[in-house]
Design an enzyme around this catalytic site. Structure first.
Site, short mmCIF file in Angstrom:
data_model
loop_
_atom_site.label_atom_id
_atom_site.label_comp_id
_atom_site.label_asym_id
_atom_site.label_seq_id
_atom_site.Cartn_x
_atom_site.Cartn_y
_atom_site.Cartn_z
N CYS A 2 -61.90 56.22 107.15
CA CYS A 2 -62.47 57.17 106.34
C CYS A 2 -63.90 56.61 105.97
O CYS A 2 -64.88 57.42 105.31
CB CYS A 2 -61.74 57.12 104.89
SG CYS A 2 -60.35 57.85 104.98
N CYS A 24 -61.03 53.05 103.77
CA CYS A 24 -60.64 52.36 104.80
C CYS A 24 -61.37 52.49 106.20
O CYS A 24 -62.35 53.50 106.20
CB CYS A 24 -58.97 52.94 105.30
SG CYS A 24 -59.09 54.69 106.16
N ASP A 32 -23.70 52.35 108.38
CA ASP A 32 -23.12 52.44 107.05
C ASP A 32 -22.90 53.95 106.78
O ASP A 32 -23.41 54.89 107.53
CB ASP A 32 -24.16 51.85 106.10
CG ASP A 32 -25.61 52.34 106.23
OD1 ASP A 32 -25.94 52.55 107.31
OD2 ASP A 32 -26.07 52.59 105.16
N ASP A 47 -32.38 50.14 113.19
CA ASP A 47 -31.59 50.87 112.40
C ASP A 47 -30.47 51.39 113.43
O ASP A 47 -30.62 51.49 114.68
CB ASP A 47 -32.67 52.12 111.95
CG ASP A 47 -31.91 52.61 110.70
OD1 ASP A 47 -30.55 52.20 110.26
OD2 ASP A 47 -32.20 53.53 110.07
N CYS A 101 -61.63 57.55 100.02
CA CYS A 101 -61.07 56.29 100.50
C CYS A 101 -62.14 55.48 101.25
O CYS A 101 -63.17 56.08 101.64
CB CYS A 101 -60.07 56.53 101.45
SG CYS A 101 -59.44 55.25 102.31
#
Lengths: 647, 647
Positions: free
Chosen positions: A279, A276, A124, A89, A274
């Site tokens: 977790c 995952c 930009d 970026d 969760c």
């Protein structure tokens, strides 16, 4: 760079994208790496999440003498130790957050090129949602000007030019069109972070749709700054290919956990909702007992696990054809997201979405509520019903919907009425009027509805029925009804002809049935199911009716008939002369060899392949929209099924 | 056994349940262990999923001589090597699947007792959905008879007596009531597997609701055979505490993966749309390359990870007060599930659900669609609005809803109208008519709506407004409107009085405001927000208005006033004499000491505590419904806030 559509659903696509540093499958998420302080190293991300691409900030590197020197000496890949694709970026977001950043727009592009970024970004002008149209337009013009100046400097680097234009759709589209004309390589949609922060998803949807309408479809689209999985599925359905997440780290620093349905404060959670690896490894109590730094790291990892799982789910839904179902499910988690979904009902958007919607799906249509009636595929059915279907008789018998597929008893009752009397027979289905001729055709027979639906859906279906039948006398069927016979009965074969004619017109356009089914018609039916399989006219196999969606597959003789009777460019994909020999031999059509195409063809439609003199070459199945065929430089446009030399 | 409500939302509850082998938190899932072939051992389940309870089949053990001998010698806990709580099933399901199993109903209960099962199950008669009411009733009577015979044999074992009755709600409720009268310990809802297999979720909901209405609320309820997470949240919201999963293994054997939204064939998946430890460890390709046995095991583990994650999510939602939001989200994944949700709109069900719905929540109401208007909390608001709110003037000014909370400008406009003219001021909100007096009260100010809502919601709100205002002259406000002043203006203080009176009547019933606010009224307002905080009447602090939900907290003097003016049993919880000394000292009220309670009190309502002679003892907050207070033997019924001895 190559960018190639491999799978599609809704206006979304699963693509293969390659840079100098390898292949990436989209839709995908670029984790944001802060080169100053990496919470999780790119190596660990590769190992845990198998990432192929990430994004880092060239402005931060540029401003730090040590990082700058190192990056210029050994490249950004060494600097952050990542062998895959790296996007950088430019400092635009920093200018939005911190005000003026004093950076030369061309200088920062050169810098990105010099440190070996795979995808650099121009500096930009960030358009905020609160600015006036005039201010926003100035920003857009300046962004375009900087893009013009930057492109000659990009070297081998791919250059990302963000689409700006605040909340003004006409500016977004204008900016997109101008940047596309400059042959930028990659299109972020910029300036949307404030919209997402304020859950202004309706505005976000309008911005994406406007940008997409102006953009070159053959380039990747990146929803800049979108890191919350809540909106991934909708954004993908509208054609976004990339997201980036600094959210995983920012939220973790703030003690917040990302879930597919939203965000929760870790401190408030009684347990971890969760499964995952984080977790599953830690209980909430154990996580609380970790020191802050370690806990923050675990939360960040959890946030990434959840984000990537959502992307995997989206890619599966897209590949299997239930992306809209997923979008509607996700919308039920958030009032502003379900509001945003209603924006898609506006006619202009529906038309654009219908244009991209594949005509054939691997999975049935799952009804989830009134929104499902506005799926592009249902809109297409309604549009074609009103423009391509002819009611044959002055009287229509209307049946209420029972079960789907109709019970044998029910179908028998209908067939018996058709044999008694020359009437139209229409079922009032959840999707609106369903003529009996079309009852095996997608989506009518491939839909899953409950027995009772909500009031809005019911009313919409009734309204459509009324419009559809306004010119005929309507008889509402009830059990035990006997219709007096005033005309000679029609035979079953006659109804089969009605069925194939109606489906052909719905699929290929009015007049297609007359083109296809001439001469002596012979129907080959499945021995097991009794359903029509092949249609032979004067001894030649014209079309086959597919068991899975009740639509036709075009055989070469069918293609010839359509070609003969339908005027150019109807049903055609036109290929350039240099590709003709290959396609004649049965090879598939690459996009770069398409010179024109019937704008009414949709992805996965059956089509006729011709050369530039409209000479018939074969039949196939489209994979792209017209606009895509004319833009893409890589990948197939038509899968050739039969050709004049290789039938 | 103890069973105690710790958290609640909807008609669901989070309980602590103890057996001889330890504590279990509900809602929970019992993995089914086949003692003949364990795909995953109980030890591994404990390690991976931290399970505290499982279920195995006593019939299988009983029929296998080796297992039987071992189980009788060393107990079922040793047999399957699990130190936690073990429930055993009796062979009923086998009789349903394989026909007659030739088993003595009492013998199999004795056997379960003798092998040390923590929860044994009687051999009930499985009622299938297709049977006539007569056949089903015979099965119910036989089940009750067997329960009667089995109970004397249970010893120290808890005994589960399944509620049968096929799809006949009156039989389900009858069966539930009869079994509850027999003091069984644990209530499975049986015979529902065929309903779930055919996605007949509407019928399933009717079965659960009927059973719950007949059951002793102080005993655990188990939805027998429910192992797919798709329906967990709805079943919990209706009051189910336990599920059991053989699905994890059955589906895995069949190559299918369970997801929160449904089931997918592993072979069809292009990648794994999940982040559980299995799906994070293996790619789809790696899983394909495993040998069948190992792959099946991995799929089974995945299925359990997904199932337990859903339970964790449900427990979090229940604790935080967004269980209905979760239910509505999940329903969007399946047409039959969203249909089932519409069953809850039937008045009898709404009344039952409203009775259990807490009056106070930690989280705002998230609108997800028309279904949200039928949440019990919204139904309660409407009911009370029509029975407890008085329109003061013959004229009503109606404002359209803008933003929520109203912008300052908007509120100023309303206040100015109220100062000009004696009118009612009502906002047409998404939830229907919202009198300005109530605009800080839950759920009006604690709701999240988008700016535009669907047609059904809009029409419902307009319909409610019309009904509400049918006796008054209605003026629809528009910007810039000036209302002529024909009455002396009222002061801001007057409106504050209108606000506190209206809220008091809505919260405590008509007449409560007259009881509470007598004498010289002094309002203490927040310095920061200007909102009413404390209400002092004749120098004594009567109530406080809570910032989070705009409802009152009752102070002891307020309690005295309500007690004096409202007739017995209004607002009372009555405690037995033996508990009086403790409560007088400020101790909280245990359920077993409650002898009666105002049936209009809801969980988390403010209440007045009295002894059996209706002597005032203090004020507190209810934690249970009346029915629960009179049934539960463990846990608190009222959290005492102030008492006559300890203010």
């Amino acid at each position: 760079m190559t960018f190639e559509i491999k799978e599609r659903d809704a206006a979304g696509r699963l693509c293969h994208f390659t840079t100098k540093h390898g292949k990436v499958t989209t839709p995908n998420l670029l984790p944001v790496i802060n080169p100053n302080k990496m919470m999780i190293t790119p190596r660990e991300m590769k190992q845990r999440f198998d990432i192929d691409i990430l994004i880092t900030n060239s402005y931060i590197i540029y401003k730090n003498q040590e990082l700058k020197t190192k990056a210029l000496e050994s490249g950004v890949h060494r600097l952050i130790d990542f062998p895959g694709s790296i996007m950088t970026d430019s400092g635009t977001f920093q200018s939005y957050v911190y005000g003026d950043v004093r950076l030369d727009p061309v200088e920062i592009v050169r810098f990105q090129r010099d440190i070996g970024s795979d995808i650099g970004t121009i500096l930009d002008v960030f358009g905020t949602p609160d600015q006036t149209k005039e201010i926003s337009e100035q920003g857009v013009q300046e962004t375009i000007k900087r893009a013009q100046k930057s492109i000659p400097e990009k070297g081998e680097m791919l250059l990302a030019c963000p689409v700006q234009g605040s909340v003004y759709p006409e500016l977004r589209e204008y900016c997109a069109r101008q940047l596309s004309a400059l042959s930028a390589d990659f299109f972020p949609i910029g300036g949307v972070v404030p919209l997402m922060e304020n859950q202004r998803y309706s505005d976000l949807v309008r911005c994406i749709l406007a940008a997409k309408q102006g953009l070159d479809p053959s380039k990747p689209v990146h929803l800049f700054g979108a890191g919350h999985p809540l909106i991934f599925s909708l954004a993908v359905a509208l054609g976004c290919d990339f997201f980036d997440s600094s959210a995983y780290a920012k939220y973790a620093n703030d003690g917040r956990m990302i879930f597919q349905w939203g965000t929760e404060k870790f401190d408030d959670l009684p347990e971890l909702p969760c499964n995952c690896p984080i977790c599953s490894k830690y209980s909430v109590k154990e996580l609380r007992e970790l020191d802050v730094k370690d806990r923050t790291l675990q939360l960040a990892l959890h946030n990434l696990y959840v984000s990537f799982a959502e992307l995997k789910t989206i890619r599966v839904a897209l590949t299997e054809g239930w992306l809209w179902e997923l979008v509607e499910q996700r919308a039920a988690a958030n009032p502003f997201l379900s509001e945003a979904l209603r924006v898609l009902r506006e006619p202009a958007h529906l038309h654009w979405l219908e244009h991209h919607e594949p005509t054939s799906k691997k999975t049935a249509l799952f009804y989830t509520g009134p929104q499902s009636l506005y799926r592009p595929t249902v809109f297409r059915y309604h549009t074609r019903l009103f423009t391509r279907f002819e009611l044959l008789f002055p009287t229509t018998v209307v049946f209420p919907e029972r079960t789907k597929p109709y019970s044998q008893w029910y179908a028998k009752e209908m067939t018996s009425i058709l044999q008694q009397k020359n009437v139209n027979l229409v079922v009032l289905s959840t999707l609106g009027p369903a003529p009996f001729e079309l009852d095996e055709m997608y989506p009518l027979a491939q839909s899953v509805f409950p027995n009772t639906v909500d009031r809005e859906t019911q009313e919409t279906a009734e309204h459509l029925l009324e419009r559809f039948l306004h010119n005929t006398q309507v008889i509402h069927w009830h059990e035990g009804m006997v219709l007096k016979n005033d005309k000679p009965p029609i035979s079953t074969l006659d109804f089969d002809i009605r069925r194939i004619s109606a489906v052909a017109d719905m699929q290929f356009g009015l007049g297609a049935s007359d083109a296809l089914f001439t001469g002596k018609i012979h129907l080959v039916k499945s021995k097991r199911t009794g359903k029509i399989r092949n249609i032979i006219c004067d001894g030649s196999h014209v079309v086959s009716m597919r068991a899975e969606d009740g639509l036709f597959t075009l055989k070469i003789d069918g293609g010839r008939r359509l070609h003969r009777r339908l005027k150019y460019p109807l049903q055609r994909v036109v290929i350039t002369d240099d590709a003709t020999p290959f396609v004649t031999e049965g090879k598939s059509v690459f996009a770069k060899f398409v010179s024109d195409c019937d704008p009414d063809l949709r992805p996965f439609d059956e089509c006729v392949i011709v050369d530039e003199q409209d000479k018939f070459l074969g039949v196939g199945r489209t994979l792209l929209t017209r606009n895509e065929m004319l833009s893409f430089r890589h990948g197939l446009a038509v899968k050739t099924r039969e050709s004049i030399k290789k039938g």
